[in-house]
Design a protein around this motif. Structure first.
Motif, PDB file in Angstrom:
ATOM      1  N   ILE A   1      -5.851   5.528   2.251  1.00  0.00           N
ATOM      2  CA  ILE A   1      -5.220   4.649   1.275  1.00  0.00           C
ATOM      3  C   ILE A   1      -5.973   4.673  -0.051  1.00  0.00           C
ATOM      4  N   GLY A   2      -7.296   4.701   0.045  1.00  0.00           N
ATOM      5  CA  GLY A   2      -8.093   4.747  -1.181  1.00  0.00           C
ATOM      6  C   GLY A   2      -7.806   5.990  -2.009  1.00  0.00           C
ATOM      7  N   GLY A   3      -7.669   7.124  -1.335  1.00  0.00           N
ATOM      8  CA  GLY A   3      -7.352   8.350  -2.044  1.00  0.00           C
ATOM      9  C   GLY A   3      -6.001   8.286  -2.725  1.00  0.00           C
ATOM     10  N   ARG A   4      -5.035   7.726  -2.041  1.00  0.00           N
ATOM     11  CA  ARG A   4      -3.697   7.611  -2.635  1.00  0.00           C
ATOM     12  C   ARG A   4      -3.692   6.638  -3.804  1.00  0.00           C
ATOM     13  N   LEU A   5      -4.406   5.535  -3.660  1.00  0.00           N
ATOM     14  CA  LEU A   5      -4.477   4.577  -4.757  1.00  0.00           C
ATOM     15  C   LEU A   5      -5.144   5.188  -5.989  1.00  0.00           C
TER      16      LEU A   5
ATOM     17  N   ILE B   1       0.843  -1.200   0.000  1.00  0.00           N
ATOM     18  CA  ILE B   1       0.000   0.000   0.000  1.00  0.00           C
ATOM     19  C   ILE B   1       0.878   1.250   0.000  1.00  0.00           C
ATOM     20  N   PRO B   2       0.362   2.366  -0.537  1.00  0.00           N
ATOM     21  CA  PRO B   2       1.176   3.585  -0.692  1.00  0.00           C
ATOM     22  C   PRO B   2       1.362   4.350   0.613  1.00  0.00           C
ATOM     23  N   ILE B   3       2.347   3.908   1.397  1.00  0.00           N
ATOM     24  CA  ILE B   3       2.677   4.593   2.647  1.00  0.00           C
ATOM     25  C   ILE B   3       4.196   4.713   2.738  1.00  0.00           C
ATOM     26  N   SER B   4       4.647   5.552   3.650  1.00  0.00           N
ATOM     27  CA  SER B   4       6.066   5.644   3.950  1.00  0.00           C
ATOM     28  C   SER B   4       6.250   5.527   5.455  1.00  0.00           C
ATOM     29  N   ILE B   5       7.472   5.305   5.894  1.00  0.00           N
ATOM     30  CA  ILE B   5       7.731   5.242   7.329  1.00  0.00           C
ATOM     31  C   ILE B   5       7.461   6.600   7.971  1.00  0.00           C
ATOM     32  N   ALA B   6       7.607   7.665   7.183  1.00  0.00           N
ATOM     33  CA  ALA B   6       7.268   8.989   7.699  1.00  0.00           C
ATOM     34  C   ALA B   6       5.793   9.065   8.092  1.00  0.00           C
ATOM     35  N   ASP B   7       4.927   8.382   7.351  1.00  0.00           N
ATOM     36  CA  ASP B   7       3.507   8.346   7.716  1.00  0.00           C
ATOM     37  C   ASP B   7       3.316   7.744   9.107  1.00  0.00           C
TER      38      ASP B   7
ATOM     39  N   GLY C   1       1.929   9.530  12.751  1.00  0.00           N
ATOM     40  CA  GLY C   1       0.714   9.053  13.397  1.00  0.00           C
ATOM     41  C   GLY C   1      -0.456   8.865  12.457  1.00  0.00           C
ATOM     42  N   ILE C   2      -0.191   8.845  11.142  1.00  0.00           N
ATOM     43  CA  ILE C   2      -1.266   8.614  10.177  1.00  0.00           C
ATOM     44  C   ILE C   2      -1.734   7.167  10.284  1.00  0.00           C
ATOM     45  N   ASN C   3      -3.017   6.954  10.287  1.00  0.00           N
ATOM     46  CA  ASN C   3      -3.563   5.604  10.311  1.00  0.00           C
ATOM     47  C   ASN C   3      -3.380   4.990   8.931  1.00  0.00           C
ATOM     48  N   VAL C   4      -2.357   4.174   8.804  1.00  0.00           N
ATOM     49  CA  VAL C   4      -2.014   3.643   7.485  1.00  0.00           C
ATOM     50  C   VAL C   4      -2.978   2.552   7.036  1.00  0.00           C
ATOM     51  N   LEU C   5      -3.948   2.205   7.877  1.00  0.00           N
ATOM     52  CA  LEU C   5      -4.979   1.259   7.471  1.00  0.00           C
ATOM     53  C   LEU C   5      -6.318   1.948   7.225  1.00  0.00           C
ATOM     54  N   ASP C   6      -6.311   3.290   7.269  1.00  0.00           N
ATOM     55  CA  ASP C   6      -7.534   4.056   7.009  1.00  0.00           C
ATOM     56  C   ASP C   6      -7.910   3.913   5.538  1.00  0.00           C
ATOM     57  N   ALA C   7      -9.071   3.371   5.288  1.00  0.00           N
ATOM     58  CA  ALA C   7      -9.497   3.104   3.909  1.00  0.00           C
ATOM     59  C   ALA C   7      -9.602   4.382   3.082  1.00  0.00           C
TER      60      ALA C   7
END
Length: 543
Positions: free
Chosen positions: A180-184, A161-167, A171-177
């Motif tokens: 992630i949906g917006g980035r995809l 999924i489109p995340i970075s360790i900086a996310d 404190g970004i919820n990297v499982l927030d649909a």
């Protein structure tokens, strides 16, 4: 040339491999004015770098001040010398420390990549010269800007999924649909995919020629001078004349069972990289008379294989991170005993898997088992299983520790005694056996909702209990042709192999047996790739 050769194609600088080292070399050579041809064996671009975390380790980088950190040449060299145990070449690490910050600036100037220093500590931050902020990450990247090359960007099964360790740090919820949906929907990629998308976009913008499905078979030499290569392109012979230099950047040999058996210091059967790193560069370097170095070493990684999972037609091997660092988990051997600080960095843990028992003449820590309790399962993910999910079939489980031990072939009394001791100490916030929870590195990867040693130290309080076999894997081998400070391959007979350069996991790693911090693979790969490209472009035409 002594003998005229009829080439099918020609270029100034030819690069074998499309990972971070190869792309860095291509960008440096092209901006220095050379005609550049980059070859990739498969139909996908990015190599092992594309499936990685995408974090280069760059001492004294210009982003450290943004997180309130400072660094210096002397501090970085002090740290590297402390962890080298005599296995690093001083001239090579000085070249790395002096050049890496410049390479980061160069990449931000010549590509659309933008980096950020992480709060990630070095892997031994308590050692003299240890620091925080040397590991940097690129932000998520719009892969659609690659145009027709977009489908060729290698995807990662480890970081899909489109995340970075900086996310994660933010404190970004990297499982927030929604996130992630917006980035995809914008075709963003993260981790190693972001790093490689940015590098590849830079190559396209600068006019580097890229060819895929090309396997380089051998180097062509004239009086020991490398003047070209012989390859297969889509199964057909292809000979390319190279006027200035060939750069080997095609990864290690971790998927070549014969080589790993002959060269590595102990058993390893779980490589993490794409299954095309079969030592092609090493074979060519040997044929050219190269001097080899660091051949017994790899970037070790405790690993788990989930039955049925595949990547490029080969078994997918998964790395372990929070699984080892989270409270309420331990790793034991067949006697049921812990044998390592589970939360220390993966490379150093891997060494302990290869401990040898001269009496029984075996490796007592293989196989090993990762044990967690129901408390852990309720709170933390374990590989592909998340809290609330059913227990997967690839996890052994039992209501009691004794029953679990019997099922996995571990001594029941040994496991019960070990868990009792670990639990008693964990409740006190100490680990007198292996000092888990004492390093800020271990706390960085632990439970963000806890404080102090409790971030990683917690008892296995209640059943059911769960176990997964943990094997020794690698994210790449570290041995290959020795190079000098100009990334020129050294000859076994003395001097260099004229016209031949190496970088990344295709060269003998400057890090020796050590892994100084997150991205100590990618940092030197980008740096010595850059040096190789720059030096090759400066060379005189050989024909």
């Amino acid at each position: 040339m002594t003998v005229a050769i009829q080439w099918d194609d020609e270029t100034d600088v030819l690069i074998v491999g499309s990972g971070a080292a190869g792309c860095s070399a291509a960008l440096a050579a092209r901006t220095a004015g050379a005609e550049v041809l980059l070859l990739e064996r498969t139909d996908k671009l990015g190599g092992t770098s594309a499936v990685s975390g995408g974090v280069p380790w760059i001492p004294n980088n210009h982003h450290m001040h943004e997180i309130g950190r400072t660094d210096s040449r002397e501090q970085a060299l002090t740290y590297l010398r402390r962890i080298s145990l005599g296995k690093m070449d001083d001239g090579m690490i000085e070249t790395f420390v002096d050049t890496a910050p410049q390479v980061l600036l160069f990449l931000e100037k010549e590509t659309d990549l933008r980096f950020r220093a992480l709060q990630m500590p070095d892997y031994h931050p308590e050692f003299p010269g240890g620091n925080v902020g040397r590991s940097v990450t690129a932000g998520i990247f719009p892969a659609g800007t690659l145009g027709e090359l977009r489908p060729a960007l290698r995807s990662s099964a480890h970081f899909p999924i489109p995340i970075s360790i900086a996310d994660v740090e933010d404190g970004i919820n990297v499982l927030d649909a929604d996130v992630i949906g917006g980035r995809l929907s914008e075709d963003m990629v993260g981790m190693g995919g972001a790093l490689m998308a940015g590098l590849l976009k830079g190559l396209v913008d600068h006019g580097v020629r890229i060819e895929r499905n090309v396997r380089v078979l051998r180097l062509v030499q004239d009086n020991d001078v490398v003047i070209g290569i012989e390859a297969e392109r889509n199964g057909e012979p292809w000979r390319i004349g190279v006027r200035k230099g060939v750069i080997l950047a095609c990864g290690g040999y971790e998927w070549n069972k014969e080589m790993t058996r002959e060269f590595l210091r102990g058993p390893m059967d779980s490589p993490h990289s794409p299954p095309w790193n079969e030592g092609d560069g090493l074979k060519m370097a040997i044929q050219a008379g190269a001097s080899l170095g660091n051949m017994s070493e790899a970037w070790w990684q405790p690993s788990v294989t989930i039955p049925g999972e595949e990547y490029d037609g080969r078994p997918l091997v998964r790395l372990t991170g929070i699984e080892r660092c989270g409270p309420g988990s331990i790793i034991v051997n067949r006697t049921g005993r812990r044998f390592v600080n589970e939360a220390c960095n993966y490379n150093d843990i891997g060494r302990v898997f290869q401990a040898f028992d001269p009496v029984n003449f075996d490796y007592p820590n293989l196989p090993a088992w990762h044990i967690v309790s129901q408390d852990y399962m309720d709170r933390f993910p374990f590989l592909t299983r998340y809290p609330g999910d059913p227990v997967p079939s690839w996890m052994e489980s039992a209501d009691t520790l004794s029953e679990l031990a019997t099922r996995i072939g571990v001594d029941p009394a040994g496991l019960e005694a070990q868990v009792a001791r670990f639990n008693d100490n964990a409740r006190k916030g100490v680990d007198p056996d292996f000092h888990r929870g004492e390093s800020i590195y271990e706390l960085y990867w632990g439970d963000p909702g806890a404080e102090g040693a409790a971030k990683t130290l917690g008892p296995l309080q209640r059943g059911p209990y769960y176990a997964v076999e943990t094997k020794l894997g690698t994210i790449g081998t570290k041995g290959g042709p020795r190079t000098n400070e100009r990334a020129e391959v050294l000859s076994l007979s003395g001097g260099t192999v004229p016209g031949l350069y190496a970088a990344g996991n295709a060269m003998a790693s400057i890090m020796g047996m050590a892994y100084p911090g997150g991205g100590a693979t990618l940092g030197p790969a980008l740096t010595f790739g850059h040096i190789a490209g720059r030096e090759a472009a400066r060379g005189s035409n050989r024909f």
